[in-house]
Design a protein around this motif. Structure first.
Motif, PDB file in Angstrom:
ATOM      1  N   TYR A 118       0.868  -1.175   0.000  1.00 21.79           N
ATOM      2  CA  TYR A 118       0.000   0.000   0.000  1.00 21.79           C
ATOM      3  C   TYR A 118       0.906   1.227   0.000  1.00 21.79           C
ATOM      4  CZ  TYR A 118      -4.021   2.924   0.882  1.00 21.79           C
ATOM      5  OH  TYR A 118      -5.011   3.866   0.762  1.00 21.79           O
ATOM      6  N   PRO A 124      -5.799  -2.845  -1.367  1.00 18.94           N
ATOM      7  CA  PRO A 124      -5.995  -3.140   0.050  1.00 18.94           C
ATOM      8  C   PRO A 124      -4.693  -3.120   0.854  1.00 18.94           C
ATOM      9  CG  PRO A 124      -6.029  -5.174  -1.195  1.00 18.94           C
ATOM     10  CD  PRO A 124      -5.899  -4.046  -2.203  1.00 18.94           C
ATOM     11  N   THR A 125      -4.815  -2.693   2.085  1.00 19.60           N
ATOM     12  CA  THR A 125      -3.690  -2.767   3.028  1.00 19.60           C
ATOM     13  C   THR A 125      -3.606  -4.191   3.561  1.00 19.60           C
ATOM     14  OG1 THR A 125      -5.058  -2.255   4.940  1.00 19.60           O
ATOM     15  CG2 THR A 125      -4.072  -0.367   3.764  1.00 19.60           C
ATOM     16  N   GLU A 156      -3.615  -4.989   6.616  1.00 20.50           N
ATOM     17  CA  GLU A 156      -4.577  -5.036   7.718  1.00 20.50           C
ATOM     18  C   GLU A 156      -5.995  -5.298   7.207  1.00 20.50           C
ATOM     19  OE1 GLU A 156      -0.943  -2.949   8.732  1.00 20.50           O
ATOM     20  OE2 GLU A 156      -2.402  -2.448   7.173  1.00 20.50           O
ATOM     21  N   LYS A 157      -6.352  -4.689   6.090  1.00 21.74           N
ATOM     22  CA  LYS A 157      -7.683  -4.888   5.511  1.00 21.74           C
ATOM     23  C   LYS A 157      -7.829  -6.325   5.008  1.00 21.74           C
ATOM     24  CE  LYS A 157     -11.529  -2.824   4.840  1.00 21.74           C
ATOM     25  NZ  LYS A 157     -12.371  -2.685   6.030  1.00 21.74           N
ATOM     26  N   CYS A 158      -6.797  -6.852   4.354  1.00 21.28           N
ATOM     27  CA  CYS A 158      -6.844  -8.246   3.878  1.00 21.28           C
ATOM     28  C   CYS A 158      -7.030  -9.207   5.049  1.00 21.28           C
ATOM     29  CB  CYS A 158      -5.576  -8.593   3.107  1.00 21.28           C
ATOM     30  SG  CYS A 158      -5.452  -7.787   1.502  1.00 21.28           S
ATOM     31  N   GLU A 214      -8.375  -8.490   7.984  1.00 19.24           N
ATOM     32  CA  GLU A 214      -9.739  -8.285   8.489  1.00 19.24           C
ATOM     33  C   GLU A 214     -10.749  -9.076   7.650  1.00 19.24           C
ATOM     34  OE1 GLU A 214     -12.899  -4.650   8.288  1.00 19.24           O
ATOM     35  OE2 GLU A 214     -10.890  -4.115   9.003  1.00 19.24           O
ATOM     36  N   TRP A 215     -10.663  -8.960   6.316  1.00 17.38           N
ATOM     37  CA  TRP A 215     -11.563  -9.697   5.435  1.00 17.38           C
ATOM     38  C   TRP A 215     -11.415 -11.201   5.629  1.00 17.38           C
ATOM     39  CZ3 TRP A 215      -9.558  -6.579   0.688  1.00 17.38           C
ATOM     40  CH2 TRP A 215     -10.217  -5.345   0.622  1.00 17.38           C
TER      41      TRP A 215
END
Length: 190
Positions: free
Chosen positions: A140, A154-155, A157-159, A161-162
């Motif tokens: 990112y 996506p970051t 962290e977002k990956c 989270e998903w």
């Protein structure tokens, strides 16, 4: 459903961004693994090396017939008979793979799709208990030479989270210099 713009460069440029064998080993792929799925196999960048490492079969899935043809030609040149190429809209229609049928799944530069959690739920469905999923994506960072636009990139962290919201556990992150990160998650026990 075709994936949103990825900024994927020509094949020679693309493959110059990776030391694929080293990345796959770092992310836990080894000769004890029987079945691998490469969602969005593209040029076969990860498919071909994975097929040389594992003891079983690689399911290489892509929506683009051109990518399937390129990966098929590479498999023929390398005389690899353990790759099954699947031309399929795996985002909209699922992978077509049986539930809990693969040990290791590769999602390389693909989680900028419109519905990343839908894709992750499909990978969870086809992954065996104790199996691993590997997410590889562009950092990112707007200074990377390619990659999807920052607003859809996506970051890590977002990956994570998903992936966790889709049922995966135990994320381990890796810096895949110079332009990527890797995340390994598991299905099954903690």
């Amino acid at each position: 459903m075709k994936i949103r713009e990825s900024g994927m460069p020509d094949e020679n440029v693309w493959e110059g961004f990776f030391g694929v064998d080293e990345i796959l080993k770092k992310l836990g792929l080894n000769d004890k693994i029987a079945y691998v799925a490469d969602f969005g196999c593209g040029y076969g960048t990860f498919t071909i090396p994975a097929a040389k490492i594992i003891k079983g079969k690689v399911y290489a899935i892509d929506i683009e017939s051109e990518m399937i043809e390129i990966a098929e030609q590479k498999a023929k040149v390398e005389n690899l008979g353990n790759i099954e190429l699947l031309l399929r809209d795996f985002i909209s229609k699922g992978s077509g793979l049986e539930g809990e049928s693969v040990d290791y799944i590769i999602l390389a530069n693909i989680l900028h799709v419109e519905e990343p959690e839908k894709l992750l739920r499909e990978t969870y469905r086809v992954l065996r208990q104790e199996g691993k999923i590997v997410i590889i994506h562009w950092n990112y960072d707007p200074t990377t030479p390619r990659g999807p636009p920052m607003e859809i990139r996506p970051t890590p962290e977002k990956c994570i989270e998903w992936a966790i919201s889709s049922g995966f556990k135990n994320p381990l992150t890796y810096d895949l210099k110079p332009y990527h990160y890797g995340i390994v998650l598991s299905k099954g026990k903690n």
